[in-house]
Every structure is written in C-alpha cells, then in structure tokens.
Design an enzyme around this catalytic site. Structure first.
Site, PDB file in Angstrom:
ATOM      1  CB  CYS A   2     -27.794  -8.160  -7.853  1.00  0.00           C
ATOM      2  SG  CYS A   2     -29.300  -8.571  -6.972  1.00  0.00           S
ATOM      3  CE  LYS A 604     -24.987   5.806  -7.971  1.00  0.00           C
ATOM      4  NZ  LYS A 604     -25.291   7.130  -7.423  1.00  0.00           N
TER       5      LYS A 604
END
Length: 609
Positions: A2, A604
């Site tokens: 997010c 990530k």
C-alpha cells in the site's frame, strides 16, 4: 504494501498526490484513490480499480481543485479489490487512508452498527472513519477525537485523516506502519515512503512508533503515546530517484541488475583502506562492545533471509563466531532462550519490514548484547531503533524482486565478517584477502553481465515449464534458494531449491525429462561432491543447466547445458553467482509475458504481518 500520500498547500494538490502514488507503485497495489477538499469545504473523492494511470485519467476528465488532500494505493487484505473497498474511506465529513491491519475491526464494527453507522465496504479501514466521526460528535478538535480513537485500535497501522470542515489540516497516526512528513515552504506533506515526496521536498521527519502528527501548511505538531508534544529530528534526503526513468532498460528489474557494479562500488566507498575494512562509521564505542559478541542471530524475511543464510557460512568459517539465521516471522513468535552475549543482526531493504522490526524489539526484551541492522533506507525504523546501522548504498530499488539490494547486503555482511574477525584476533592476512576480493567484485560482475545474451537464449528452454529445481552446496546453497525465489516471483514457475547433498532424501523423485535442474558450480572444494550429484540427475534423465566456473572441467552433453563463467575469488563467489540466476529469471519472465516489476499478489515492502 500500500501507499499513502497527503498534502496541505495553498496550490491545487491533485497532481502532487497522483505523482506521489506513481512513485509508490513499486510497492504493489490493486486499486487507487484520492480525496481533496477545496477552500469552500467541498470534498471530492475518486477511486478506481487498477493502475494509478486509470485514476489519473479520471482526474484529467474532471479537474480536482483544492489544497488539502489524501491519496492511497491499496493492496487487498480485508475485502476484494474493488471500488467500494478502495481508499479513501469516508464517514460524512471524515476521510481516511490507512495501511496495515486493524485486528479488532469486527468487534468495533459491531459497536458502530449499534450506534447507527452503516458500512459500505468490507474493509477494516472504514471503522476508523466512523470512530473518528463518532468521537468528533462528542466534542473537541479532530486531533482530540483521533487521540481518543487510537487507544481503541489493535494492530499495526499507519493512518492519515482529514475533516472537510477544516481544510488546511491533516492528522497522521503511526502504530507499526511507517509514515514520513515532508517539509515544504508554506506547504507540508505526508507519505508512507519518502520516495513519494522527492519532487516537492528533500526535508523529512520520520514519525516514531505511537506518534500522532497534526500537519498544516505552516506547522507540524507531533505528540507521543502519552499525548505530550515532542520534537523529531529533521533529515535531509540525498536519494536520487526518477520514477519515470528506466533509461535504456525495459524494466526497473533489468536496470537494477545492471546497476549492481556501481551499487557495490558505492557500498564499498570509504570502507576499504590499506588492506583493512574501515567501519569507523559505527562510532567510537563499537569495537569495544562488538568484541564481546559470542554469538550472532540474524533475522530477516524473503531475499534478505537468503543473504543471512550466506553470511552464516562466512561468520563461522572466517570470523569464528557461531551464527544462527531465522525467518523473522518465526523468531518473533518462538520462545527463545535469553542471549546475553549475542548480537542481533537484522537485514531489510526498506527498514520497515513488520516482522523484522518486531524481532528487533523482542531482542531487547530477551537481553541481547546489542543490535545492528544492514539496511538501504536511511532514517527507516530499523535504522533508528537499532544500536548500530550499516547502510547499503544501492540507491532506490523499485522492482519488487530484489536484486541490487541483495548483492549489496552481502557486500556489507562480508565487510562486517572481516571487521568482527579482526576484533576476534583472526589473522590479518585473511582480512587482506577479503578486501582484495571486494575490490575486484564490481569488475567481476561487469564481466558476468556480458553473458546476458547467452542466458537470454537459454531462457527459451523454460517457456513451457511448470516446475524447476535449483541445487547448490555450501555457501552456494542459499544462492540456489535465492535463484528459485526469483524464478517463482516473476515468472510464476514453481521452483524449489535444495542443498545438492539432499537429492537422495526426496527431491530425486521429481527428476524427469520435464524437470529443469539449475546448478551453481564454482570451482571450490565441494566441486567433486557436486559432480556426483549432477551424475545422479543425469542418470534419471533430468534436464541440467550448470552455471560453472570455466575451469571446473564441464562440457556440454546430451541433457546437460554448461554456462561457463569466468573464475572468481571464492570469497565473493556467492555474490557473483547470484547475477546469472537473476538474468535467467528476468528473461524467462519476459518470454512468459508476466509483469516483471510488479508481479501478481506481491508487494515491495511488507509492513504488516
């Protein structure tokens, strides 16, 4: 996982929010949205499923005016990836964006429904909006309402909240998920990652655990968990990152693979001198304290865990220090023995990995001697909360599949091995050998990258495969694990890795003509043992792909392709042999047409459990 962007300015900020979200795309997401308040206290909210560009196109169709706003990219945890679950979430005049997980949201949802609130989404975030709205109705400012709400929330989260009746103010609350304030001139910003704000500022304040910040155009007020005003350090960022600049490369991952020689050079800069490793950056008291280390515990996740597994071989063989490596999510929930003479080393590209942070905090309760982090992001939570920090200088890594962060982590760890070995009285000649090998490493990898075209052709053999097996021995076993991880991450081929000596204990049952077996084979003392394992695979009709030292005595034969690689110093061989496996995974993914930089279902930076 997010991304959050917020802004309070005199100018229209929709484009700033959109650009910030673009710079956070690498973190992984499935929907995007924004909410902006104008000077007349009108709130405009827009949410879209898919890429940030879809949201940007909608903003272009209906200009969004206003100087106060929040924006978000969502990676689904509670509720499907659809428009109703996308952020921001609202409750009348309250708008919220949120990273993390509210663990008691079902309990809070029941309470709010009893108070008459209706839920539109399936998310945990919506309870924050309704709780703040309810507390606002009880009286007080937005800040005071949020200060009453926060104690009711359980979990790890970062939230940014605004009230359309009070344009010019946004509130941020951090509990386990990173938030950073960007300082401008007559305007201020918020984000979950400083990369989002680099076009508008280089001055940052990183919120600490439990902080609540009130941000206006001209002021920033921060309160700790006791509600008392506190000052947090301002940091000037020197990160260089252009979100739109892949240069001559098709993907960020490809670019970052090719950046590894320079990233390693930067990481080594000013740390090698006269045949010694210079880690004076650790401070004047480091040597005395670290000389007391009797055991090393490494905790990390994903690719960083694989780097830790490699370094275990080094710490024990070269520095003579017992070393254990554990996945952070396991370490934090295991009942561990107290470790009074133990050094905890955490490894993380982002410095915000939730499980790794929790492991660091647990180590302090367990009485560890001290802690050290190897990290790529200055000012991150791991850097701030560890006793010592050694920075990799890889630059921003955008591709979800880590490449240069991994090899620079290994570079730093090998320097640390040499440094601790010296403190433990290891022969100076060994440190000189490590320094010599590290000096040679960037040029060795440049030579390896010249094999790219050969590996590109090799990748065609994998286009119709559904499984792959990676094998290695000694400190190359974790490199096999990393190679398998890369292949499964970006090509979606199921890949497993084993220590080659384990073939007879199960994996040999998988070998047939449809199972490619990838082997890393440097010319070292384990080579003859590895050749025996190779023959076991050949005898059963397996497809062998051997990345071998050119002097290892291998030749192509039926069912076995040899990819000869230049000889490299044994100390740096694990770092060197990582690169061809990165290239193989990249080219296989290209052939299969997957999203190389943002593979499905992955993020990530994993800032929640």
């Amino acid at each position: 996982m997010c991304g959050i962007v917020g802004a309070v300015a005199q100018r229209d900020i929709a484009e700033i929010l959109i650009e910030g979200l673009r710079r956070l795309e690498y973190r992984g997401y499935d929907s995007a949205g924004l909410a902006v308040v104008d000077n007349e206290k009108n709130m405009f909210r827009l949410r879209e499923v898919g890429k940030v560009q879809v949201l940007a196109d909608e903003v272009d169709k209906q200009p969004v005016l206003g100087g106060t706003g929040i924006a978000h990219t969502r990676w689904a945890t509670h509720g499907e990836p659809n428009e109703k679950n996308a952020h921001p979430h609202v409750s009348d005049y309250i708008a919220v964006v949120h990273n993390g997980i509210i663990e008691n949201y079902e309990e809070l949802r029941v309470q709010l429904i009893a108070l008459g609130y209706q839920f539109i989404s399936d998310t945990d975030t919506e309870v924050i909006a309704h709780l703040v709205h309810w507390e606002q109705k009880q009286g007080g400012t937005l800040l005071e309402a949020i200060q009453r709400v926060i104690p009711r929330l359980r979990g790890a989260y970062g939230a940014v909240i605004m009230d359309s009746r009070d344009p010019g103010t946004i509130i941020a609350a951090r509990s386990g998920s990173p938030l950073v304030i960007g300082l401008g001139v007559g305007e201020n910003f918020l984000a979950s990652d400083q990369l989002a704000l680099l076009p508008v500022t280089r001055r940052f304040i990183f919120l600490e655990e439990g902080d609540i910040a009130e941000v206006t155009r001209r002021t920033v007020r921060i309160f700790n968990t006791q509600g008392k005003p506190v000052e947090r350090e301002q940091i000037e960022s020197n990160i260089q990152y252009d979100a739109g600049d892949k240069g001559i490369y098709r993907h960020y991952m490809q670019k970052e693979i090719y950046e590894q020689p320079m990233a390693i050079k930067s990481t080594l800069e000013r740390r090698l001198s006269h045949g010694q490793v210079d880690l004076s950056e650790l401070g004047p008291n480091a040597a005395k304290l670290l000389a007391k280390v009797e055991h090393i515990q490494i905790v990390a996740c994903g690719t960083s865990y694989n780097a830790g597994m490699v370094s275990r071989y080094w710490f024990e063989a070269l520095a003579g220090i017992p070393c254990d490596v554990e996945i952070a999510s396991e370490f934090r929930y295991r009942k561990s023995a107290r470790r009074s003479g133990s050094l905890l080393i955490t490894l993380s590209q982002s410095g915000e990995t939730a499980d790794t942070l929790a492991a660091l905090r647990l180590s302090k309760e367990l009485g560890y001697l001290t802690s050290l982090t190897v990290c790529n992001v200055a000012g991150s939570s791991l850097v701030r909360e560890s006793d010592f920090a050694l920075m990799t200088k890889a630059g921003a890594e955008i591709g979800v599949a880590s490449t240069k962060a991994f090899t620079t982590q290994l570079t730093v760890l090998l320097m640390l091995v040499a440094y601790l070995g010296r403190l433990k009285g290891v022969d100076a000649e060994q440190e000189q050998e490590i320094v010599h090998a590290l000096h040679a490493l960037p040029s060795r990898i440049e030579g390896m990258l010249s094999k790219d075209k050969i590996i590109e052709v090799l990748a065609e053999d994998f286009s119709d495969k559904h499984h792959a097996l990676f094998l290695g021995r000694g400190d190359q076993y974790p490199i096999a694990v990393e190679g398998a991880l890369k292949l499964k991450e970006i090509s979606y081929i199921h890949a497993e890795a084993y220590a080659a000596g384990e073939l007879k204990h199960g994996p040999l049952a998988l070998i047939d003509a449809d199972m490619p077996v990838i082997i890393v084979a440097p010319n070292n003392e384990l080579l003859e043992k590895l050749k025996s394992n190779i023959e076991e695979v050949r005898a059963r009709g397996g497809l062998l792909y051997v990345f071998a030292d050119q002097d290892a005595g291998f030749t192509d034969s039926e069912g076995m392709k040899i990819i000869p690689l230049p000889h490299v110093e044994e100390l740096i061989a694990p770092i060197f042999y990582t690169v061809p496996l990165q290239l193989l995974s990249y080219h296989v993914a290209l052939i299969k047409g997957t999203d190389v930089d943002q593979p499905r279902n992955l993020a990530k930076s994993v800032t929640v459990e």
